[in-house]
Design a protein around this motif. Structure first.
Motif, PDB file in Angstrom:
ATOM      1  N   CYS A 323      -6.753 -10.032   2.617  1.00  0.00           N
ATOM      2  CA  CYS A 323      -6.773  -9.870   1.160  1.00  0.00           C
ATOM      3  C   CYS A 323      -8.067  -9.156   0.796  1.00  0.00           C
ATOM      4  O   CYS A 323      -9.143  -9.579   1.180  1.00  0.00           O
ATOM      5  CB  CYS A 323      -6.702 -11.218   0.455  1.00  0.00           C
ATOM      6  SG  CYS A 323      -6.997 -11.113  -1.315  1.00  0.00           S
ATOM      7  N   ILE A 328     -12.318  -5.479  -4.008  1.00  0.00           N
ATOM      8  CA  ILE A 328     -11.774  -4.939  -5.254  1.00  0.00           C
ATOM      9  C   ILE A 328     -12.612  -5.411  -6.435  1.00  0.00           C
ATOM     10  O   ILE A 328     -12.914  -4.646  -7.354  1.00  0.00           O
ATOM     11  CB  ILE A 328     -10.292  -5.355  -5.407  1.00  0.00           C
ATOM     12  CG1 ILE A 328      -9.453  -4.607  -4.361  1.00  0.00           C
ATOM     13  CG2 ILE A 328      -9.767  -5.073  -6.809  1.00  0.00           C
ATOM     14  CD1 ILE A 328      -8.050  -5.136  -4.192  1.00  0.00           C
ATOM     15  N   CYS A 338      -5.136  -2.205  -0.044  1.00  0.00           N
ATOM     16  CA  CYS A 338      -4.804  -3.457   0.648  1.00  0.00           C
ATOM     17  C   CYS A 338      -3.432  -3.345   1.312  1.00  0.00           C
ATOM     18  O   CYS A 338      -2.458  -2.945   0.677  1.00  0.00           O
ATOM     19  CB  CYS A 338      -4.804  -4.615  -0.362  1.00  0.00           C
ATOM     20  SG  CYS A 338      -4.199  -6.151   0.355  1.00  0.00           S
ATOM     21  N   LEU A 340      -1.444  -5.584   2.101  1.00  0.00           N
ATOM     22  CA  LEU A 340      -0.447  -6.537   1.621  1.00  0.00           C
ATOM     23  C   LEU A 340       0.084  -6.193   0.232  1.00  0.00           C
ATOM     24  O   LEU A 340       1.052  -6.777  -0.247  1.00  0.00           O
ATOM     25  CB  LEU A 340      -1.059  -7.947   1.572  1.00  0.00           C
ATOM     26  CG  LEU A 340      -1.729  -8.419   2.860  1.00  0.00           C
ATOM     27  CD1 LEU A 340      -2.274  -9.835   2.673  1.00  0.00           C
ATOM     28  CD2 LEU A 340      -0.757  -8.397   4.025  1.00  0.00           C
ATOM     29  N   CYS A 345       2.263  -9.346  -0.843  1.00  0.00           N
ATOM     30  CA  CYS A 345       1.614  -9.898  -2.028  1.00  0.00           C
ATOM     31  C   CYS A 345       2.158  -9.256  -3.307  1.00  0.00           C
ATOM     32  O   CYS A 345       2.049  -8.047  -3.494  1.00  0.00           O
ATOM     33  CB  CYS A 345       0.101  -9.666  -1.922  1.00  0.00           C
ATOM     34  SG  CYS A 345      -0.831 -10.329  -3.328  1.00  0.00           S
ATOM     35  N   SER A 353      -6.243 -13.893  -5.662  1.00  0.00           N
ATOM     36  CA  SER A 353      -6.330 -14.187  -7.091  1.00  0.00           C
ATOM     37  C   SER A 353      -6.136 -12.944  -7.958  1.00  0.00           C
ATOM     38  O   SER A 353      -5.717 -13.046  -9.102  1.00  0.00           O
ATOM     39  CB  SER A 353      -7.687 -14.814  -7.390  1.00  0.00           C
ATOM     40  OG  SER A 353      -8.715 -13.953  -6.954  1.00  0.00           O
TER      41      SER A 353
END
Ligand code: SF4
Lengths: 386, 80
Positions: A323, A328, A338, A340, A345, A353
């Motif tokens: 993550c 970021i 990223c 994911l 995600c 988050s």
């Protein structure tokens, strides 16, 4: 110019965009960090980046309170409900933030813990009054806009003798966070993140005023322009940053004079000072430990401090592997960097988050990015940086 | 959670530092403990159940329009 159609005042938006294009010096780049998640949201919602010339880039900052709270604190909140049997009340955005071991408040609730979503800390106080047999803890998060309400609640709880009520305080401060960004190695040593100026938050500044940014602007020689949340506000403030940079000025200016003053809301500030004091240091996701960047409840009100009442320990928990939220939040990476993003995600099943709150950069990219035709800006970002 | 909504003050309970505000016909009791001067008919920016500051009627209308255009339902936020 596709998105301009969605502006209420499309003509003004076009004129502002034209001024920015005309005034931005093609011989240099302008990296403007919008600190606040409300601005990130407006920039994506209205495609403001697409109205900018290639050498004017928005860098998304850590001003999303849900995004910057470290995992250990969410684990603490779950522990309050599960181990101490407390009723934990919190704002809706917190419910789905990933905790350790892919848990979250909402999953703990599904497993039987008494966790309730409330609109206001006043609702948590009402629950405490109505259910005197329960220990009711309010999981307080947020910047300077949510801190004064928490201060009022703690003061009132003491006056009223609401002894089964307490606050798990996670309130953080905007100016030290902005300062800490300028001190990250990405900015200071590696030069991988360029930030030439800042858009200052709207409502936070209505509370604290514009004055707290003045030492920052002078020390780091970066213009700060406080901006309202409308897309036109963001564009106007960006133009003001560009003008300052062109004139080699680095001052605090206020685009949002409709609401923000230099002094801010003095009554709110006094209440906050009455109930809270600075923590020496607090951990932020993405920024690590930041000195004097958060508040705790003063001794005079310590019986309402859930950290003391339940002897909560702090633990450091690593973020989910792969993550990129921490980078970021520092402006060092974009959500599309990223692996994911959008695959593993998504807002329905967030890993980090930044994908939870609509103010988080990943959620904003995901929600509005698919309407974009000209790529996601990442490519242009790289070109501009090259 | 950072969404803050403009609303009009319809009554004030000074002893309890609360006020009833109206937004799109929905009434809600909020705290006005953070404001010094307030009168019925004023517009305030409401955030997590507290009036954060006063707004001019123009600014209130403008903010509300923006929230509606952004596709967010202001009433949903107030009633949550
Ligand atoms: S897309 Fe998800 S996993 Fe990747 S950085 Fe964003 S929140 Fe973290």
């Amino acid at each position: 110019m596709k998105f301009v159609d969605e502006f209420r005042n499309g003509d003004l938006a076009k004129r502002l965009a034209a001024s920015i294009t005309r005034e931005a010096d093609t011989g240099r780049a302008y990296h403007v960090m919008e600190f606040c998640g409300g601005h990130t949201h407006a920039i994506f919602r209205y495609g403001v980046q697409d109205l900018m010339p290639a050498n004017v880039q928005f860098v998304h900052g850590p001003g999303c309170p849900v995004c910057v709270l470290p995992i250990g604190r969410i684990d603490n909140a779950i522990e309050l409900a599960e181990r101490h049997g407390a009723t934990v009340c919190t704002y809706g955005d917190m419910m789905r933030v990933p905790a350790s071991e892919r848990r979250s408040l909402i999953k703990a609730k599904a497993a039987g813990a008494d966790i309730r979503m409330v609109y206001s800390i006043r609702d948590a106080m009402r629950i405490a009054r109505e259910e005197p047999q329960r220990e009711v803890v309010f999981f307080a998060i947020g910047f300077e806009t949510t801190t004064p309400p928490t201060a009022v609640a703690v003061r009132d709880a003491q006056a009223e003798g609401l002894r089964n009520f307490s606050v798990f305080c996670n309130h953080v401060l905007t100016p030290p966070a902005i300062q800490s960004i300028m001190q990250t190695p990405d900015v200071r040593e590696h030069g991988t993140v360029a930030i030439d100026g800042f858009l200052g938050p709207a409502h936070v500044s209505a509370v604290i005023g514009s004055r707290p940014y003045e030492p920052f602007a002078a020390e780091y020689k970066r213009p700060v322009v406080i901006a309202g949340f409308e897309p036109l506000d963001v564009m106007q403030a960006t133009l003001m940053v560009i003008r300052q940079l062109n004139e080699q000025r680095h001052e605090v200016e206020n685009e949002y004079v409709r609401v923000v003053t230099r002094e801010g809301n003095l009554k709110a500030q006094a209440l906050v000072a009455e109930v809270f004091e600075l923590r020496e240091s607090f951990e932020w996701r993405g920024l690590g430990e930041v000195p004097s960047s958060a508040l705790r409840i003063k001794d005079a009100y310590s019986e309402f401090d859930a950290e003391k009442r339940f002897a909560l320990g702090t633990r450091k928990v690593r973020d989910a592997k792969s993550c990129e939220c921490p980078s970021i939040l520092r402006g060092a990476k974009k959500p599309t960097d990223c692996k994911l993003f959008g695959t593993v995600c998504t807002p329905e099943s967030p890993i980090g988050s930044c994908m939870v709150s609509s103010e988080g950069a990943c959620a904003a990219y995901w929600t509005y990015g698919r309407f974009r035709q000209s790529g996601d800006g990442t490519q242009r970002h790289k070109e501009a940086a090259a | 959670m950072c969404l803050a909504l403009p609303a009009e003050v319809v009554s004030i309970d000074r002893a309890n530092e609360t006020a009833v505000v109206t937004l799109g016909g929905v009434k809600k009791e909020i705290s006005v403990a953070l404001l010094n001067e307030l009168e019925v008919g004023d517009f305030v920016l409401v955030h997590v159940g507290f009036a954060l500051h006063k707004l001019s009627p123009d600014e209130a209308a403008r903010t509300l329009r923006m929230i509606e255009e952004a596709g967010e339902d202001p009433l949903e936020e107030l009633s949550a």
